[in-house]
Motif scaffolding. Structure first.
Motif, PDB file in Angstrom:
ATOM      1  N   LEU A  97     -25.690   9.562 -51.182  1.00 53.04           N
ATOM      2  CA  LEU A  97     -26.764   8.627 -50.849  1.00 53.04           C
ATOM      3  C   LEU A  97     -26.680   7.373 -51.711  1.00 53.04           C
ATOM      4  N   ILE A  98     -26.364   7.546 -52.980  1.00 54.46           N
ATOM      5  CA  ILE A  98     -26.205   6.394 -53.871  1.00 54.46           C
ATOM      6  C   ILE A  98     -25.089   5.481 -53.364  1.00 54.46           C
ATOM      7  N   ALA A  99     -23.988   6.100 -52.913  1.00 56.59           N
ATOM      8  CA  ALA A  99     -22.871   5.309 -52.375  1.00 56.59           C
ATOM      9  C   ALA A  99     -23.304   4.532 -51.135  1.00 56.59           C
ATOM     10  N   LEU A 100     -24.115   5.159 -50.296  1.00 58.24           N
ATOM     11  CA  LEU A 100     -24.594   4.489 -49.072  1.00 58.24           C
ATOM     12  C   LEU A 100     -25.396   3.232 -49.392  1.00 58.24           C
ATOM     13  N   THR A 101     -26.196   3.285 -50.465  1.00 61.92           N
ATOM     14  CA  THR A 101     -27.043   2.134 -50.795  1.00 61.92           C
ATOM     15  C   THR A 101     -26.230   0.909 -51.218  1.00 61.92           C
ATOM     16  N   THR A 102     -24.964   1.123 -51.595  1.00 61.98           N
ATOM     17  CA  THR A 102     -24.120  -0.006 -52.016  1.00 61.98           C
ATOM     18  C   THR A 102     -23.438  -0.677 -50.823  1.00 61.98           C
ATOM     19  N   ARG A 103     -23.474  -0.019 -49.670  1.00 61.24           N
ATOM     20  CA  ARG A 103     -22.831  -0.513 -48.443  1.00 61.24           C
ATOM     21  C   ARG A 103     -21.320  -0.674 -48.592  1.00 61.24           C
ATOM     22  N   LYS A 104     -20.750   0.101 -49.467  1.00 61.29           N
ATOM     23  CA  LYS A 104     -19.301   0.110 -49.612  1.00 61.29           C
ATOM     24  C   LYS A 104     -18.701   1.038 -48.552  1.00 61.29           C
ATOM     25  N   LYS A 105     -17.413   0.858 -48.262  1.00 62.25           N
ATOM     26  CA  LYS A 105     -16.730   1.737 -47.324  1.00 62.25           C
ATOM     27  C   LYS A 105     -16.593   3.128 -47.953  1.00 62.25           C
ATOM     28  N   ILE A 106     -16.873   4.151 -47.164  1.00 65.18           N
ATOM     29  CA  ILE A 106     -16.809   5.515 -47.676  1.00 65.18           C
ATOM     30  C   ILE A 106     -15.744   6.308 -46.933  1.00 65.18           C
ATOM     31  N   ILE A 107     -14.869   6.924 -47.714  1.00 62.11           N
ATOM     32  CA  ILE A 107     -13.879   7.830 -47.159  1.00 62.11           C
ATOM     33  C   ILE A 107     -14.102   9.202 -47.795  1.00 62.11           C
ATOM     34  N   TYR A 108     -13.981  10.238 -47.007  1.00 65.40           N
ATOM     35  CA  TYR A 108     -14.160  11.600 -47.529  1.00 65.40           C
ATOM     36  C   TYR A 108     -12.918  12.421 -47.225  1.00 65.40           C
ATOM     37  N   THR A 109     -12.344  13.016 -48.263  1.00 67.85           N
ATOM     38  CA  THR A 109     -11.219  13.924 -48.062  1.00 67.85           C
ATOM     39  C   THR A 109     -11.734  15.353 -48.113  1.00 67.85           C
ATOM     40  N   GLU A 110     -11.542  16.064 -47.018  1.00 66.64           N
ATOM     41  CA  GLU A 110     -11.931  17.473 -46.951  1.00 66.64           C
ATOM     42  C   GLU A 110     -10.775  18.308 -47.481  1.00 66.64           C
ATOM     43  N   HIS A 111     -11.024  18.960 -48.616  1.00 69.26           N
ATOM     44  CA  HIS A 111     -10.001  19.790 -49.244  1.00 69.26           C
ATOM     45  C   HIS A 111     -10.109  21.253 -48.838  1.00 69.26           C
ATOM     46  N   GLY A 112     -11.096  21.562 -48.007  1.00 65.26           N
ATOM     47  CA  GLY A 112     -11.160  22.906 -47.448  1.00 65.26           C
ATOM     48  C   GLY A 112     -11.970  23.918 -48.229  1.00 65.26           C
ATOM     49  N   ASN A 113     -12.927  23.456 -49.020  1.00 67.81           N
ATOM     50  CA  ASN A 113     -13.799  24.400 -49.733  1.00 67.81           C
ATOM     51  C   ASN A 113     -14.930  24.858 -48.801  1.00 67.81           C
ATOM     52  N   PHE A 114     -14.564  25.703 -47.852  1.00 68.79           N
ATOM     53  CA  PHE A 114     -15.512  26.119 -46.821  1.00 68.79           C
ATOM     54  C   PHE A 114     -16.296  27.380 -47.188  1.00 68.79           C
ATOM     55  N   GLY A 115     -15.969  27.981 -48.321  1.00 69.66           N
ATOM     56  CA  GLY A 115     -16.698  29.177 -48.737  1.00 69.66           C
ATOM     57  C   GLY A 115     -16.299  30.439 -48.006  1.00 69.66           C
ATOM     58  N   PHE A 116     -15.055  30.504 -47.542  1.00 68.72           N
ATOM     59  CA  PHE A 116     -14.588  31.717 -46.881  1.00 68.72           C
ATOM     60  C   PHE A 116     -14.592  32.886 -47.865  1.00 68.72           C
ATOM     61  N   ASN A 117     -14.761  34.091 -47.336  1.00 69.20           N
ATOM     62  CA  ASN A 117     -14.662  35.343 -48.102  1.00 69.20           C
ATOM     63  C   ASN A 117     -15.732  35.505 -49.174  1.00 69.20           C
ATOM     64  N   ARG A 118     -16.817  34.745 -49.049  1.00 67.31           N
ATOM     65  CA  ARG A 118     -17.933  34.962 -49.959  1.00 67.31           C
ATOM     66  C   ARG A 118     -19.219  34.521 -49.284  1.00 67.31           C
ATOM     67  N   ARG A 119     -20.326  35.046 -49.781  1.00 66.28           N
ATOM     68  CA  ARG A 119     -21.631  34.706 -49.213  1.00 66.28           C
ATOM     69  C   ARG A 119     -22.132  33.403 -49.818  1.00 66.28           C
TER      70      ARG A 119
END
Length: 371
Positions: A97-119
């Motif tokens: 949210l802080i990044a959004l307030t700056t109106r800068k370009k945002i890129i997100y890299t999904e590294h795959g921390n999906f929480g498999f094999n755990r609750r």
């Protein structure tokens, strides 16, 4: 000059931290990119690697995912304002949210921390919900580190835009301390070494390796299991080794900065992960010519290993035992040709290629161009 700030939660050692370190090292060589890192937390055992590489970074000093102070948030916002692109590698709703307030370009890299094999905890589920809307509506570009990660991301977060796929690159800047590893080398002697190097957590499925090794070792008394890494399941697996009467045939080293020295000791490397997003460690072991075995439900890992040898992708513990038998009986001279193939495949996943692909995404982002 493109100005980019990478956002990581901490410098606790892991594949994400290693990938960002390698990416920043390559970006420092590129006169077209000026990059630095913001660590939200000041915790971590990997800061020394960033210091050694002379990577620019700052820390916000947060203690937990839900702790914050307006003074620290203002400091983060001021940091973001200095850059054209804010590149997230971890997701935190408040920081996003802080990044959004700056109106800068945002890129997100999904590294795959999906929480498999755990609750997942309640707050993790809530975080996933917020993340879904952040990625769908407020992120200018999404990058995934494998086709597997991309397929899970699209399904889980109902993403309509087409994410980029940029595989992690393996660098050559390995910390080495052969003297530190010497005692383990003496302990191993001339035994046949089956090893792995990873965090010892649920997704890594080290239990599958221990089960297969117990079967294999019954017929091959000169085999030893080398487990390099630390994690919350370490104590559980130590008990499992004792229960299987393997304590004289299994070595737990704990966390090691010089993991490369230990990988060199291994005759066969096994990464039994389930739903692993990518598996940078497999690239590292292929780069030194080591036979590398994974499971077919290993997520992004099979994507890599199938390019080397489809038979090194197994479907069960019994399949792993069979493959270990193959390498145990294989004459090393016969393996030289395959060793060359492994090294050639590893070269495809260079940090230089990774950096070039990210630069292309940055340029598209700033030009507002998307195929």
């Amino acid at each position: 000059m493109i100005n980019v700030i990478h956002v990581l939660w901490s410098a606790q050692y892991g594949g994400i931290q290693r990938m960002v370190l390698d990416l920043c090292i390559e970006q420092y060589k590129n006169s077209e990119v000026n990059s630095s890192i913001l660590f939200i937390s000041s915790k971590g055992n990997y800061f020394q690697e960033f210091d050694n590489a002379k990577i620019k970074y700052t820390t916000a000093g947060f203690k937990g995912g839900r702790s914050f102070s307006f003074k620290k948030l203002k400091k983060i916002r001021n940091q973001f304002k200095k850059y054209q692109i804010v590149h997230f590698h971890d997701f935190n709703p408040i920081i996003f949210l802080i990044a959004l307030t700056t109106r800068k370009k945002i890129i997100y890299t999904e590294h795959g921390n999906f929480g498999f094999n755990r609750r997942l905890t309640f707050f993790e589920k809530l975080n996933h919900l917020v993340k879904r809307y952040a990625l769908k509506y407020f992120t200018q570009a999404i990058v995934c580190n494998s086709s597997f990660t991309k397929s899970v991301l699209i399904k889980r977060y109902n993403i309509k835009k087409d994410p980029f796929v940029i595989e992690n690159g393996a660098g050559s800047n390995f910390f080495s301390d052969p003297q530190e590893a010497q005692n383990y080398k003496l302990q191993i002697g001339d035994r046949f070494v089956i090893g792995t190097s990873s965090r010892i957590v649920e997704v890594k499925r080290i239990d599958r390796l221990i089960t297969a090794f117990a079967i294999f070792q019954k017929e091959h008394k000169n085999a030893v299991l080398l487990l390099v890494g630390d994690g919350k399941l370490l104590s559980e697996f130590r008990k499992k080794v004792v229960k299987l009467s393997l304590e004289d045939h299994a070595i737990f080293t704990g966390f090691k900065r010089n993991v490369h020295d230990y990988q060199k000791m291994m005759d066969v490397c096994v990464f039994p992960s389930q739903n692993e997003a990518f598996g940078l460690v497999a690239i590292e072991t292929l780069a030194i010519g080591k036979p590398t075995i994974v499971f077919n439900d290993g997520g992004g890992l099979p994507e890599i290993i199938k390019q080397v040898n489809q038979y090194d992708v197994v479907d069960s513990e019994k399949g792993l035992v069979k493959r270990l038998e193959y390498y145990y009986s294989l004459n090393k001279k016969e393996d030289l040709k395959k060793e060359t193939i492994r090294k050639e495949v590893a070269k495809m996943y260079s940090t230089q290629n990774m950096e070039k692909k990210y630069l292309n995404v940055y340029e598209r982002l700033l030009e507002n161009v998307r195929d």
